[in-house]
Design an enzyme around this catalytic site. Structure first.
Site, PDB file in Angstrom:
ATOM      1  N   LYS A 160       0.712  -1.306  -0.144  1.00 37.08           N
ATOM      2  CA  LYS A 160       0.019  -0.156   0.152  1.00 37.08           C
ATOM      3  C   LYS A 160       0.743   1.264  -0.069  1.00 37.08           C
ATOM      4  O   LYS A 160       1.692   1.613   1.049  1.00 37.08           O
ATOM      5  CB  LYS A 160      -0.894   0.064   1.307  1.00 37.08           C
ATOM      6  CG  LYS A 160      -1.993   0.991   0.930  1.00 37.08           C
ATOM      7  CD  LYS A 160      -2.521   1.797   2.474  1.00 37.08           C
ATOM      8  CE  LYS A 160      -1.814   2.746   2.864  1.00 37.08           C
ATOM      9  NZ  LYS A 160      -1.856   4.057   2.100  1.00 37.08           N
TER      10      LYS A 160
ATOM     11  N   GLU B 213       4.121   7.380  15.454  1.00 38.39           N
ATOM     12  CA  GLU B 213       2.442   7.338  15.924  1.00 38.39           C
ATOM     13  C   GLU B 213       1.892   6.149  15.245  1.00 38.39           C
ATOM     14  O   GLU B 213       1.112   5.436  15.893  1.00 38.39           O
ATOM     15  CB  GLU B 213       1.882   8.869  15.600  1.00 38.39           C
ATOM     16  CG  GLU B 213       0.646   8.989  16.264  1.00 38.39           C
ATOM     17  CD  GLU B 213      -0.300  10.161  15.814  1.00 38.39           C
ATOM     18  OE1 GLU B 213       0.550  11.057  14.811  1.00 38.39           O
ATOM     19  OE2 GLU B 213      -1.512  10.264  15.708  1.00 38.39           O
TER      20      GLU B 213
ATOM     21  N   GLU C 108      10.003   0.993  10.584  1.00 42.14           N
ATOM     22  CA  GLU C 108      10.958   1.959  10.117  1.00 42.14           C
ATOM     23  C   GLU C 108      10.434   3.332  10.494  1.00 42.14           C
ATOM     24  O   GLU C 108       9.595   3.631   9.556  1.00 42.14           O
ATOM     25  CB  GLU C 108      11.776   1.833   8.907  1.00 42.14           C
ATOM     26  CG  GLU C 108      12.957   2.298   8.686  1.00 42.14           C
ATOM     27  CD  GLU C 108      12.796   3.998   8.213  1.00 42.14           C
ATOM     28  OE1 GLU C 108      12.855   4.715   9.229  1.00 42.14           O
ATOM     29  OE2 GLU C 108      12.902   4.213   6.931  1.00 42.14           O
TER      30      GLU C 108
ATOM     31  N   CYS D 260      13.529  10.813   7.265  1.00 48.69           N
ATOM     32  CA  CYS D 260      13.525  10.194   8.676  1.00 48.69           C
ATOM     33  C   CYS D 260      14.806  10.376   9.439  1.00 48.69           C
ATOM     34  O   CYS D 260      14.938  10.557  10.566  1.00 48.69           O
ATOM     35  CB  CYS D 260      12.986   8.726   8.616  1.00 48.69           C
ATOM     36  SG  CYS D 260      13.702   7.752   7.384  1.00 48.69           S
TER      37      CYS D 260
ATOM     38  N   GLU E 298       9.704  15.440  15.395  1.00 43.85           N
ATOM     39  CA  GLU E 298      10.188  15.176  14.339  1.00 43.85           C
ATOM     40  C   GLU E 298       9.435  16.372  13.275  1.00 43.85           C
ATOM     41  O   GLU E 298       8.184  16.443  13.089  1.00 43.85           O
ATOM     42  CB  GLU E 298       9.722  13.926  13.727  1.00 43.85           C
ATOM     43  CG  GLU E 298      10.542  13.655  12.210  1.00 43.85           C
ATOM     44  CD  GLU E 298      10.424  12.460  11.958  1.00 43.85           C
ATOM     45  OE1 GLU E 298       9.021  11.681  11.943  1.00 43.85           O
ATOM     46  OE2 GLU E 298      11.151  11.737  11.387  1.00 43.85           O
TER      47      GLU E 298
HETATM   48  P1  NAP Z   1       1.957   7.969   8.227  1.00 38.90           P
HETATM   49  O1  NAP Z   1       0.511   8.680   8.488  1.00 38.90           O
HETATM   50  O2  NAP Z   1       2.667   7.256   9.292  1.00 38.90           O
HETATM   51  O3  NAP Z   1       2.155   7.019   6.871  1.00 38.90           O
HETATM   52  C1  NAP Z   1       2.680   5.902   6.687  1.00 38.90           C
HETATM   53  C2  NAP Z   1       1.880   4.883   5.829  1.00 38.90           C
HETATM   54  O4  NAP Z   1       0.967   4.329   6.902  1.00 38.90           O
HETATM   55  C3  NAP Z   1       1.049   5.600   4.787  1.00 38.90           C
HETATM   56  O5  NAP Z   1       0.728   4.556   3.819  1.00 38.90           O
HETATM   57  C4  NAP Z   1      -0.315   5.917   5.353  1.00 38.90           C
HETATM   58  O6  NAP Z   1      -1.377   5.877   4.835  1.00 38.90           O
HETATM   59  C5  NAP Z   1      -0.203   4.529   6.364  1.00 38.90           C
HETATM   60  N1  NAP Z   1      -1.166   4.622   7.495  1.00 38.90           N
HETATM   61  C6  NAP Z   1      -1.969   5.775   8.104  1.00 38.90           C
HETATM   62  N2  NAP Z   1      -2.591   5.318   9.131  1.00 38.90           N
HETATM   63  C7  NAP Z   1      -2.585   3.848   9.165  1.00 38.90           C
HETATM   64  C8  NAP Z   1      -3.332   2.860   9.950  1.00 38.90           C
HETATM   65  N3  NAP Z   1      -4.247   3.245  10.814  1.00 38.90           N
HETATM   66  N4  NAP Z   1      -2.932   1.660   9.575  1.00 38.90           N
HETATM   67  C9  NAP Z   1      -2.269   1.327   8.529  1.00 38.90           C
HETATM   68  N5  NAP Z   1      -1.722   2.080   7.886  1.00 38.90           N
HETATM   69  C10 NAP Z   1      -1.638   3.381   8.098  1.00 38.90           C
HETATM   70  O7  NAP Z   1       2.911   9.328   7.978  1.00 38.90           O
HETATM   71  P2  NAP Z   1       2.339  10.422   6.970  1.00 38.90           P
HETATM   72  O8  NAP Z   1       0.787  10.668   7.087  1.00 38.90           O
HETATM   73  O9  NAP Z   1       2.773  10.305   5.711  1.00 38.90           O
HETATM   74  O10 NAP Z   1       3.065  11.448   7.741  1.00 38.90           O
HETATM   75  C11 NAP Z   1       3.067  11.752   9.018  1.00 38.90           C
HETATM   76  C12 NAP Z   1       4.425  12.156   9.627  1.00 38.90           C
HETATM   77  O11 NAP Z   1       5.058  10.880   9.638  1.00 38.90           O
HETATM   78  C13 NAP Z   1       5.324  13.133   8.949  1.00 38.90           C
HETATM   79  O12 NAP Z   1       4.980  14.097   9.119  1.00 38.90           O
HETATM   80  C14 NAP Z   1       6.590  12.486   9.591  1.00 38.90           C
HETATM   81  O13 NAP Z   1       7.091  13.177  10.769  1.00 38.90           O
HETATM   82  C15 NAP Z   1       6.516  11.194   9.735  1.00 38.90           C
HETATM   83  N6  NAP Z   1       7.079  10.194   8.306  1.00 38.90           N
HETATM   84  C16 NAP Z   1       8.155   9.574   8.708  1.00 38.90           C
HETATM   85  C17 NAP Z   1       8.474   8.773   7.733  1.00 38.90           C
HETATM   86  C18 NAP Z   1       9.904   7.717   7.888  1.00 38.90           C
HETATM   87  O14 NAP Z   1      10.483   7.435   7.035  1.00 38.90           O
HETATM   88  N7  NAP Z   1      10.289   7.574   9.132  1.00 38.90           N
HETATM   89  C19 NAP Z   1       8.187   8.807   6.433  1.00 38.90           C
HETATM   90  C20 NAP Z   1       7.078   9.623   6.377  1.00 38.90           C
HETATM   91  C21 NAP Z   1       6.372  10.199   7.258  1.00 38.90           C
HETATM   92  P3  NAP Z   1      -2.055   7.487   4.386  1.00 38.90           P
HETATM   93  O15 NAP Z   1      -1.006   7.530   3.257  1.00 38.90           O
HETATM   94  O16 NAP Z   1      -3.177   7.112   3.969  1.00 38.90           O
HETATM   95  O17 NAP Z   1      -1.421   8.286   5.346  1.00 38.90           O
END
Ligand code: NAP
Ligand code: MG
Length: 481
Positions: A178, A234, A253, A287, A384
């Protein structure tokens, strides 16, 4: 460039609409305009995809194919990515907002080498023979983990897909992937390439959609054996909780708040370069970004003045222009979040050295930003930001530094700038993080492991280490009596 990609869900090597018939818009963050729309998968589509992956794992040609042939397919994927690299780099830049200079020189080559690396590794995965007590022959088999659910973020859409698919396919797993809701396009393009490379039906299924629906359905599906997740800490915690329902194996990760440490005895100009590479690469949406810049007190002012001069010369703007050094943040949400952190930093006493505001009237562009007068307790040093905002924090001596560097819930990476080799190696041991860069920053290679300590997650991607994520070991005892 016209975006004429499938925009559909890939299940069992067929492109299909979502069962609900719903689609969602994909935005170009540099223009705020719609690029295209894509089928929105949810629980029903995940169920179809998992069924296809399960069938492919249990009975398809994938199960009986030799490891060497799996490797050949991965190598074909690498060759096809290489053949289409210019078009895919543009697609990534359009969807994510990152500069074409980076998609051409980092995202594409690193994705290609990941498939090459695992193509080469596929036929070198094996168990051991173990000398045991008694009259027995004991050996281990290293078997694929099974059906794997892979959930990836928007910051390196193609590369994160490559990091996930490479080792999973090398080991013989089947996958439901996904992509992030903001950036599904290159994952779908990769789907086309997987078909062209001859991947059997059902081995990789790609379901674009949203986290709480498609993502959660994948994590809770009883027929999924393992979840590999990259994203926020989170959501990582939610994923782990959801996965506990069937005791799925999980690798995570997650986020980071990396210290990038500059000693007075370093090559200051090289360290200035490293500080820039550390935080402004990919608009800071990394990240392992070097977001806490620790500066030894006696070079603090000189360093910041050099950094400011360089930062103010950065070319921010049209991501498709090869001269551009920093593009747009991925979304309006991310853009607002970053600017919100700058305001919060100011309220808590930080001073903006440069930047801190939008860079253009249209598009989600943020000026490269330096904050000084930050201490390690402030929100901007603890959370972050995931944007082009570096927090300069002075330090007095070694102990003061190590305490602060490790005083974070994260532990993904760190940078160390010094000419004293002994000091560098000592610190490399003392810092609690999965990757340490000495006199360099943001270096990656498909062969070298990557992953976190503490709340940056667990499990190591890349290299031979990633095989642990996608295999399980079976011990076989044979009586010799
Ligand atoms: P995220 O919400 O953690 O998204 C990562 C992936 O998880 C996306 O494909 C997301 O889908 C999916 N997801 C969200 N809620 C889920 C659930 N309940 N069950 C299963 N999968 C789920 O991150 P984001 O919204 O893209 O970004 C938010 C913050 O995350 C950023 O501001 C940043 O701080 C952090 N981040 C960290 C990394 C890293 O490499 N460590 C990468 C990206 C972001 P959706 O696309 O629909 O949300
Ligand atoms: Mg999200």
């Amino acid at each position: 460039m016209q975006v004429v990609k499938p925009g559909k869900i890939l299940i069992n090597n067929e492109w299909c609409e979502s069962q609900s018939g719903k689609r969602f818009d994909v935005i170009n963050p540099a223009t705020e305009l719609k690029l295209t729309d894509v089928a929105e998968g949810d629980a029903a589509d995940i169920a179809r995809a998992v069924k296809a992956a399960r069938q492919a794992f249990e009975s398809g040609p994938w199960k009986t194919m030799s490891a060497r042939e799996r490797g050949r397919i991965l190598n074909r994927v690498a060759l096809l990515l290489d053949k289409h690299k210019e078009e895919i780099a543009e697609l990534e830049t359009l969807n994510n907002g990152k500069p074409i200079h980076e998609t051409r020189n980092a995202d594409l080559p690193l994705s290609i080498e990941t498939f090459e690396y695992y193509g080469g590794l596929a036929d070198k995965i094996h168990g051991d023979t173990i000398p045991v007590n008694g009259n027995f022959f004991n050996y281990t088999l290293r078997e694929p983990a099974g059906v794997v659910g892979q959930i990836i973020p928007w910051n390196f859409p193609l590369l994160m897909a490559a990091w996930k698919l490479g080792p999973a396919l090398a080991t013989g797993c089947t996958v439901v992937l996904k992509p992030a809701e903001q950036t599904p396009l290159t994952a779908l393009r990769l789907g086309e390439i997987l078909l062209e490379a001859g991947l059997p039906a059902g081995v990789v299924n790609i379901v674009p959609g949203f986290g709480p629906t498609a993502g959660a359905a994948l994590v809770t599906h009883p027929e999924v054996d393992k979840i590999a997740f990259t994203g926020s800490t989170e959501v990582g915690k939610t994923v782990m909780q959801l996965a506990s329902s069937h005791l799925k194996r999980v690798s995570l990760e997650l986020g980071g708040k990396a210290p990038n440490i500059v000693f007075a005895d370093s090559d200051i100009d090289a360290a200035v370069n490293g500080a820039m590479r550390g935080i402004f690469f990919n608009q800071g949406e990394v990240c392992c970004a070097g977001s806490r810049l620790f500066l030894e007190e006696r070079i603090h002012d000189e360093f910041l003045s050099k950094l400011k001069t360089r930062v103010e010369k950065m070319v921010v703007g049209n991501p498709l222009d090869p001269q551009t050094q920093m593009g747009a943040q991925v979304s309006e949400e991310q853009f607002r979040k970053i600017l919100g952190y700058v305001e919060k930093g100011k309220k808590e006493g930080a001073k903006v050295v440069t930047g801190g505001s939008p860079a253009q009237a249209t598009g989600y562009f943020v000026k490269p930003t330096i904050l000084e007068g930050v201490n390690n307790e402030m929100t901007v040093a603890r959370e972050e930001i995931f944007g082009p905002v570096v927090c300069a924090i002075p330090f007095k001596n070694h102990d003061h530094l190590v305490h602060q560097a490790n005083d974070t819930v994260y532990g993904l990476s760190a940078g160390i700038w010094t000419r004293d080799i002994g000091k560098a190696h000592r610190l490399a041991k003392e810092i609690k993080a999965g990757t340490i860069w000495v006199n360099c920053y943001n270096c990656f290679d498909a062969a070298s492991p990557f992953g976190g300590f503490k709340q940056s997650g667990f499990g190591r991607e890349l290299g031979k280490y990633a095989l642990e994520l996608y295999t399980q070991v079976k011990s076989v005892w044979v009586s010799l009596d």
